[in-house]
Design a protein around this motif. Structure first.
Motif, PDB file in Angstrom:
ATOM      1  N   ASP A  38       0.804  -1.223   0.000  1.00 45.26           N
ATOM      2  CA  ASP A  38       0.000   0.000   0.000  1.00 45.26           C
ATOM      3  C   ASP A  38       0.840   1.277   0.000  1.00 45.26           C
ATOM      4  OD1 ASP A  38      -2.344  -1.569   0.164  1.00 45.26           O
ATOM      5  OD2 ASP A  38      -2.139  -1.686   2.340  1.00 45.26           O
ATOM      6  N   ALA A  39       2.118   1.201  -0.358  1.00 51.64           N
ATOM      7  CA  ALA A  39       2.951   2.396  -0.400  1.00 51.64           C
ATOM      8  C   ALA A  39       2.587   3.252  -1.600  1.00 51.64           C
ATOM      9  CB  ALA A  39       4.429   2.013  -0.456  1.00 51.64           C
ATOM     10  N   GLY A  40       2.547   4.564  -1.382  1.00 53.22           N
ATOM     11  CA  GLY A  40       2.334   5.502  -2.464  1.00 53.22           C
ATOM     12  C   GLY A  40       3.626   5.772  -3.213  1.00 53.22           C
ATOM     13  N   THR A  62       3.390  11.321   5.387  1.00 57.26           N
ATOM     14  CA  THR A  62       4.488  10.702   4.643  1.00 57.26           C
ATOM     15  C   THR A  62       5.158   9.658   5.529  1.00 57.26           C
ATOM     16  OG1 THR A  62       4.889  12.757   3.424  1.00 57.26           O
ATOM     17  CG2 THR A  62       6.677  11.143   3.456  1.00 57.26           C
ATOM     18  N   GLU A  63       5.566   8.551   4.945  1.00 61.27           N
ATOM     19  CA  GLU A  63       6.371   7.585   5.687  1.00 61.27           C
ATOM     20  C   GLU A  63       7.821   7.688   5.233  1.00 61.27           C
ATOM     21  OE1 GLU A  63       4.724   3.664   5.971  1.00 61.27           O
ATOM     22  OE2 GLU A  63       2.970   4.400   7.060  1.00 61.27           O
ATOM     23  N   THR A 205      11.090   3.073  10.306  1.00 63.74           N
ATOM     24  CA  THR A 205      10.141   3.836   9.504  1.00 63.74           C
ATOM     25  C   THR A 205       9.381   4.793  10.399  1.00 63.74           C
ATOM     26  OG1 THR A 205       9.877   2.006   7.941  1.00 63.74           O
ATOM     27  CG2 THR A 205       8.197   3.731   7.909  1.00 63.74           C
ATOM     28  N   ARG A 207       6.386   7.839  10.527  1.00 60.72           N
ATOM     29  CA  ARG A 207       5.208   8.391   9.847  1.00 60.72           C
ATOM     30  C   ARG A 207       5.006   9.817  10.334  1.00 60.72           C
ATOM     31  NH1 ARG A 207       0.360   5.264  11.627  1.00 60.72           N
ATOM     32  NH2 ARG A 207       1.047   3.697  10.130  1.00 60.72           N
ATOM     33  N   TRP A 239       7.726   8.083   1.121  1.00 56.76           N
ATOM     34  CA  TRP A 239       6.630   7.886   0.184  1.00 56.76           C
ATOM     35  C   TRP A 239       5.329   8.405   0.782  1.00 56.76           C
ATOM     36  CZ3 TRP A 239       9.289   4.087   2.770  1.00 56.76           C
ATOM     37  CH2 TRP A 239       8.574   3.329   3.703  1.00 56.76           C
ATOM     38  N   ARG A 240       4.394   8.675  -0.107  1.00 53.76           N
ATOM     39  CA  ARG A 240       3.076   9.124   0.317  1.00 53.76           C
ATOM     40  C   ARG A 240       2.346   8.011   1.059  1.00 53.76           C
ATOM     41  NH1 ARG A 240       4.238  13.988  -0.066  1.00 53.76           N
ATOM     42  NH2 ARG A 240       4.107  15.090  -2.060  1.00 53.76           N
ATOM     43  N   ALA A 241       1.733   8.371   2.174  1.00 50.41           N
ATOM     44  CA  ALA A 241       0.958   7.407   2.954  1.00 50.41           C
ATOM     45  C   ALA A 241      -0.167   8.188   3.640  1.00 50.41           C
ATOM     46  CB  ALA A 241       1.854   6.689   3.964  1.00 50.41           C
ATOM     47  N   ARG A 242      -0.614   7.731   4.799  1.00 54.46           N
ATOM     48  CA  ARG A 242      -1.670   8.411   5.550  1.00 54.46           C
ATOM     49  C   ARG A 242      -1.220   8.622   6.975  1.00 54.46           C
ATOM     50  NH1 ARG A 242      -7.137   5.284   5.301  1.00 54.46           N
ATOM     51  NH2 ARG A 242      -7.737   7.136   6.481  1.00 54.46           N
TER      52      ARG A 242
END
Length: 274
Positions: A38-40, A62-63, A205, A207, A239-242
């Motif tokens: 699910d990584a952007g 972002t992660e 990692t 977030r 990368w883009r995440a939530r």
């Protein structure tokens, strides 16, 4: 290719386009080599040489994954809220609010306003430090003969000064930092035991829970007992995440963490950014 003239120097410089070095930023960040589930899309891809630094402004959600490929990286990290850098990482509050002096999966990185700057959501190393900060010019000069940024043994604080200046910040804006990939434990008598690295290939990692400015200095830990200046490359990927939401187990893992997330959400709501 001759570089004695302006034209020759220009042609030589242009011929370097597309050249790849072991340690460098990749612009644009490019495609994922091995994406997590699910990584952007990647927004930051860089390898930071030992004894060097980097910095980036990252959006909320972002992660950021830091990896120690060779086993002797030490990522000293500072975080600032991007549009109000007076709110910044507070290591003392990060430790005391969560009743924990050790960094690991599930730990929140807090500001002095009781808000969450980032969450540590994955950790395969377990060798980190929230007690010692980074190295200084005086210390490195005494130990290695020099600690200036351009020397063979630059100090972490001197590199942070350079990264800070590129984001409109000065030396007075540099609080104590966190260190990843080189560990320290407290003995029963209160002295510190340097536990070193968990070995090559480990990662952490983070977030981001607000828009943040990230400063990273990759230099030896100040408690590292080795007489040589040992610092290997650090891999940085983002990368883009939530961002963490109320239904995420991390939000409610502890009463202190829940309050920090609520403080963050309340501030964003008041600003109209929630």
């Amino acid at each position: 290719m001759a570089t004695a003239t302006t034209y020759g120097a220009r042609d030589h410089a242009r011929a370097q386009e597309g050249t790849r070095a072991e340690a460098m930023p990749v612009v644009p960040a490019g495609d994922w080599p091995d994406p997590p589930p699910d990584a952007g899309p990647l927004v930051w891809a860089e390898t930071v040489a030992g004894g060097n630094y980097t910095h980036k402004v990252l959006a909320r959600g972002t992660e950021l994954r830091l990896t120690d490929p060779h086993g002797d990286a030490c990522a000293h990290v500072l975080l600032y809220v991007a549009d109000r850098p007076w709110e910044r990482l507070n290591v003392a509050d990060t430790v005391k609010v969560q009743w924990n002096a050790y960094l690991g999966d599930g730990v929140l990185l807090l500001s002095d306003q009781g808000r969450v700057l980032a969450s540590l959501v994955a950790d395969t190393s377990g060798r980190h430090d929230a007690l010692c900060g980074t190295s200084t010019l005086v210390r490195n000069t005494a130990r290695y003969g020099d600690g200036s940024p351009q020397s063979p043994s630059p100090a972490g604080r001197e590199l942070f000064k350079l990264a800070a200046a590129k984001n409109g910040l000065g030396p007075r804006d540099l609080p104590p930092s966190l260190s990843f990939f080189q560990g320290v434990e407290v003995r029963d008598d209160g002295t510190l035991d340097f536990t070193g690295s968990a070995g090559p290939g480990t990662s952490v990692t983070l977030r981001t829970e607000q828009d943040v400015t990230v400063l990273i200095a990759n230099v030896p830990h100040p408690a590292d007992p080795r007489p040589e200046y040992v610092s290997t490359a650090l891999e940085v990927l983002a990368w883009r995440a939530r961002a963490t939401e109320p239904d995420d187990p991390l939000w409610n893992a502890t009463p202190e963490g829940r309050r920090a997330f609520l403080n963050t959400a309340e501030f964003r709501t008041a600003r109209g950014s929630a």
